[in-house]
Write a protein that holds these residues in place. Sequence first.
Motif, PDB file in Angstrom:
ATOM      1  N   ALA A 148       0.850  -1.231   0.031  1.00 40.88           N
ATOM      2  CA  ALA A 148       0.111   0.032   0.015  1.00 40.88           C
ATOM      3  C   ALA A 148       0.886   1.338   0.170  1.00 40.88           C
ATOM      4  O   ALA A 148       0.790   2.177  -0.765  1.00 40.88           O
ATOM      5  N   LEU A 149       2.039   1.180   0.705  1.00 41.13           N
ATOM      6  CA  LEU A 149       2.569   2.524   1.054  1.00 41.13           C
ATOM      7  C   LEU A 149       3.353   2.596  -0.473  1.00 41.13           C
ATOM      8  O   LEU A 149       3.980   3.989  -0.751  1.00 41.13           O
ATOM      9  N   TRP A 150       3.967   1.647  -0.943  1.00 40.70           N
ATOM     10  CA  TRP A 150       4.641   1.923  -2.316  1.00 40.70           C
ATOM     11  C   TRP A 150       3.545   2.169  -3.300  1.00 40.70           C
ATOM     12  O   TRP A 150       3.984   3.033  -4.076  1.00 40.70           O
ATOM     13  N   GLU A 151       2.600   1.486  -3.662  1.00 41.82           N
ATOM     14  CA  GLU A 151       1.533   1.870  -4.739  1.00 41.82           C
ATOM     15  C   GLU A 151       1.017   3.253  -4.291  1.00 41.82           C
ATOM     16  O   GLU A 151       0.558   3.998  -5.226  1.00 41.82           O
ATOM     17  N   MET A 152       0.670   3.683  -3.108  1.00 39.41           N
ATOM     18  CA  MET A 152       0.005   5.144  -2.934  1.00 39.41           C
ATOM     19  C   MET A 152       0.820   6.162  -3.301  1.00 39.41           C
ATOM     20  O   MET A 152       0.522   7.264  -3.197  1.00 39.41           O
ATOM     21  N   GLY A 153       2.333   6.164  -3.366  1.00 44.65           N
ATOM     22  CA  GLY A 153       3.358   7.223  -3.530  1.00 44.65           C
ATOM     23  C   GLY A 153       4.497   6.921  -3.585  1.00 44.65           C
ATOM     24  O   GLY A 153       5.631   7.862  -3.600  1.00 44.65           O
ATOM     25  N   PHE A 154       4.964   5.861  -3.790  1.00 46.23           N
ATOM     26  CA  PHE A 154       6.156   5.198  -4.002  1.00 46.23           C
ATOM     27  C   PHE A 154       7.127   5.584  -2.639  1.00 46.23           C
ATOM     28  O   PHE A 154       8.232   6.184  -2.863  1.00 46.23           O
ATOM     29  N   PHE A 155       6.531   5.168  -1.501  1.00 51.14           N
ATOM     30  CA  PHE A 155       7.343   5.413  -0.238  1.00 51.14           C
ATOM     31  C   PHE A 155       8.263   4.413   0.159  1.00 51.14           C
ATOM     32  O   PHE A 155       7.944   3.171  -0.126  1.00 51.14           O
ATOM     33  N   GLY A 156       9.271   4.691   0.539  1.00 50.75           N
ATOM     34  CA  GLY A 156      10.391   3.705   0.914  1.00 50.75           C
ATOM     35  C   GLY A 156      11.121   2.828  -0.083  1.00 50.75           C
ATOM     36  O   GLY A 156      10.701   2.814  -1.273  1.00 50.75           O
ATOM     37  N   LYS A 157      11.829   1.822   0.366  1.00 49.95           N
ATOM     38  CA  LYS A 157      12.703   1.005  -0.575  1.00 49.95           C
ATOM     39  C   LYS A 157      12.739  -0.431  -0.064  1.00 49.95           C
ATOM     40  O   LYS A 157      12.414  -0.301   1.214  1.00 49.95           O
ATOM     41  N   GLY A 158      12.645  -1.370  -0.846  1.00 49.83           N
ATOM     42  CA  GLY A 158      12.826  -2.533  -0.354  1.00 49.83           C
ATOM     43  C   GLY A 158      14.516  -2.854   0.342  1.00 49.83           C
ATOM     44  O   GLY A 158      15.323  -2.603  -0.211  1.00 49.83           O
ATOM     45  N   PHE A 165       7.858  19.808  -1.909  1.00 45.24           N
ATOM     46  CA  PHE A 165       7.776  19.174  -2.891  1.00 45.24           C
ATOM     47  C   PHE A 165       6.772  18.107  -3.380  1.00 45.24           C
ATOM     48  O   PHE A 165       5.896  18.086  -4.128  1.00 45.24           O
ATOM     49  N   ARG A 166       6.693  17.464  -2.028  1.00 40.72           N
ATOM     50  CA  ARG A 166       5.433  16.488  -2.055  1.00 40.72           C
ATOM     51  C   ARG A 166       4.109  17.050  -2.184  1.00 40.72           C
ATOM     52  O   ARG A 166       3.063  16.679  -2.732  1.00 40.72           O
ATOM     53  N   SER A 167       3.870  18.274  -1.672  1.00 36.86           N
ATOM     54  CA  SER A 167       2.744  18.969  -1.574  1.00 36.86           C
ATOM     55  C   SER A 167       2.540  19.599  -2.892  1.00 36.86           C
ATOM     56  O   SER A 167       1.243  19.816  -3.371  1.00 36.86           O
ATOM     57  N   LEU A 168       3.587  19.918  -3.694  1.00 39.34           N
ATOM     58  CA  LEU A 168       3.256  20.213  -5.169  1.00 39.34           C
ATOM     59  C   LEU A 168       2.903  18.873  -6.229  1.00 39.34           C
ATOM     60  O   LEU A 168       2.850  19.098  -7.237  1.00 39.34           O
ATOM     61  N   GLY A 169       2.915  17.746  -5.481  1.00 40.09           N
ATOM     62  CA  GLY A 169       2.548  16.661  -6.416  1.00 40.09           C
ATOM     63  C   GLY A 169       3.829  15.964  -7.054  1.00 40.09           C
ATOM     64  O   GLY A 169       3.714  15.093  -7.869  1.00 40.09           O
ATOM     65  N   ASN A 216       8.114  13.090 -11.954  1.00 38.95           N
ATOM     66  CA  ASN A 216       7.060  13.480 -12.553  1.00 38.95           C
ATOM     67  C   ASN A 216       5.897  12.382 -12.038  1.00 38.95           C
ATOM     68  O   ASN A 216       4.814  13.009 -11.459  1.00 38.95           O
ATOM     69  N   ARG A 217       5.939  11.250 -12.030  1.00 39.73           N
ATOM     70  CA  ARG A 217       5.113  10.438 -11.840  1.00 39.73           C
ATOM     71  C   ARG A 217       5.474   9.318 -11.080  1.00 39.73           C
ATOM     72  O   ARG A 217       4.668   8.843 -10.313  1.00 39.73           O
ATOM     73  N   GLY A 218       6.644   8.797 -11.144  1.00 38.66           N
ATOM     74  CA  GLY A 218       7.349   7.818 -10.300  1.00 38.66           C
ATOM     75  C   GLY A 218       8.417   7.090 -10.850  1.00 38.66           C
ATOM     76  O   GLY A 218       8.603   7.153 -11.916  1.00 38.66           O
ATOM     77  N   PRO A 219       9.147   6.339 -10.146  1.00 42.96           N
ATOM     78  CA  PRO A 219      10.367   5.611 -10.547  1.00 42.96           C
ATOM     79  C   PRO A 219      10.037   4.602 -11.455  1.00 42.96           C
ATOM     80  O   PRO A 219      11.067   4.066 -12.201  1.00 42.96           O
ATOM     81  N   VAL A 220       8.942   3.742 -11.529  1.00 42.52           N
ATOM     82  CA  VAL A 220       8.471   2.902 -12.468  1.00 42.52           C
ATOM     83  C   VAL A 220       8.292   3.376 -13.644  1.00 42.52           C
ATOM     84  O   VAL A 220       8.223   2.405 -14.695  1.00 42.52           O
ATOM     85  N   PHE A 221       7.977   4.683 -13.911  1.00 45.40           N
ATOM     86  CA  PHE A 221       7.513   5.138 -15.106  1.00 45.40           C
ATOM     87  C   PHE A 221       8.650   5.571 -15.916  1.00 45.40           C
ATOM     88  O   PHE A 221       8.843   5.719 -17.117  1.00 45.40           O
ATOM     89  N   ALA A 222       9.519   6.681 -15.477  1.00 48.02           N
ATOM     90  CA  ALA A 222      10.594   7.175 -16.369  1.00 48.02           C
ATOM     91  C   ALA A 222      11.435   7.725 -15.076  1.00 48.02           C
ATOM     92  O   ALA A 222      11.440   7.630 -13.811  1.00 48.02           O
ATOM     93  N   HIS A 223      12.685   8.195 -15.745  1.00 41.17           N
ATOM     94  CA  HIS A 223      13.797   8.427 -14.718  1.00 41.17           C
ATOM     95  C   HIS A 223      13.437   9.795 -14.096  1.00 41.17           C
ATOM     96  O   HIS A 223      12.365  10.508 -14.542  1.00 41.17           O
ATOM     97  N   ALA A 224      14.281  10.360 -13.055  1.00 46.57           N
ATOM     98  CA  ALA A 224      13.965  11.540 -12.275  1.00 46.57           C
ATOM     99  C   ALA A 224      14.311  12.537 -13.346  1.00 46.57           C
ATOM    100  O   ALA A 224      15.391  12.749 -13.939  1.00 46.57           O
ATOM    101  N   GLU A 225      13.978  13.714 -13.260  1.00 49.62           N
ATOM    102  CA  GLU A 225      14.072  14.882 -14.203  1.00 49.62           C
ATOM    103  C   GLU A 225      15.011  15.907 -13.511  1.00 49.62           C
ATOM    104  O   GLU A 225      15.659  16.445 -14.016  1.00 49.62           O
TER     105      GLU A 225
END
Length: 389
Positions: free
Chosen positions: A23-33, A267-271, A288-297
Amino acid sequence: MHSVYFDSATSSIHVTDEKAIRALWEMGFFGKGSLSRSEPSWLEREKKKRGLAGQKTSEEITRKRREERREMKLERARKEQEAIMQQLKVEAANGNPVAQQQLANGTPVTVNGPADTSTTPQTNGPAHKEAASQPDMGLTTEEDVSDPKQPTPNGTKTVRFSPVVEKKEIPKAEYASTNHQLMNEVDSFEETLTNEEHLQLSNEETFFLAYGLGAVQVFDDASGSVIPTRSLLNLFAQHSTFPSSADSAILEPDNQFLVSYVAYHHFRSLGWIVRSGVKFGVDYLLYNRGPVFAHAEFALLVLPSYEHLFWSATAERRERIAKKQDRSWWWLHGVNRVQAHVMKTLVLCFVDIPPPSESFSTNNIGEILRQYKVREMIIKRWTPNRARD
């Protein structure tokens, strides 16, 4: 609300419940394994390794994309070389002596890789010269030597390779028993395989989830009691340095955790999806969307700014602030060079530090955060050969 656990020995936050992890990963990519690079995918990778059914992990998808990009680059290079060879033939037909000389010398296409199937091998490269300079190993075939027992003129040994390869046949009964044993092992693996991975949260992520979203409650790993949100601020401020500082009722306005969390919350508040940037020598990475979609800008550096007159009122304060802001242009140039190499834009995030006030002793979190201001500045590396008109 999900339960997370604070470990004072390592100053870290852990999530052990599998549903909470997902849930934490899918709701906002929080944390790491704890056993993965980013997304907690150890269980699926282990199932793949043991031959059990499993979904495709993010590492496998990334590996496939890299292979596709490599094939695309090889194909593009092959087409470019074919165009060059075609142009050489045209120029040679028109009487160009340089093109005729290159065609006469058999100029090869220098594309290497699985996509390069129509090119001739390169016989004058460094690899060929190195192979040619190696001594003769004396490996000959049956056609070269009539009697393997006779020594060769140069005294080297010879080896004869047999063209017949013996084939071993396995009885059907033995094959069936082996297959049945393997299936039993797979079933036992599936029964005993448990997920040994947990989710690691940073202090900033945990405080944002607890205070900003109200999605988690933090338990003390030693006592097992719930830590109130107001106490979390002091707790994380103490563990922002190593070794952790002593418990103090009054927070310093330029505490490392406070400054870092202000930028994270902003920055979290800005989306934006905010992730750790330690891999690239910065504080945060902005997705912009998350690490599974594209690299960080963007790559973010958080810098405290002491613009208020309070910090320059006395010589002692000016000296203390000068030590905290002691950074060289070479440091900034090195960080910017790294970000340019990985195709990211460097953002300097200045957090204006307010003067000490009574709100820092009352633990009024909203009042404390309201006193900070955030300014951003983008820095790009200027290259003269690309900036010319």
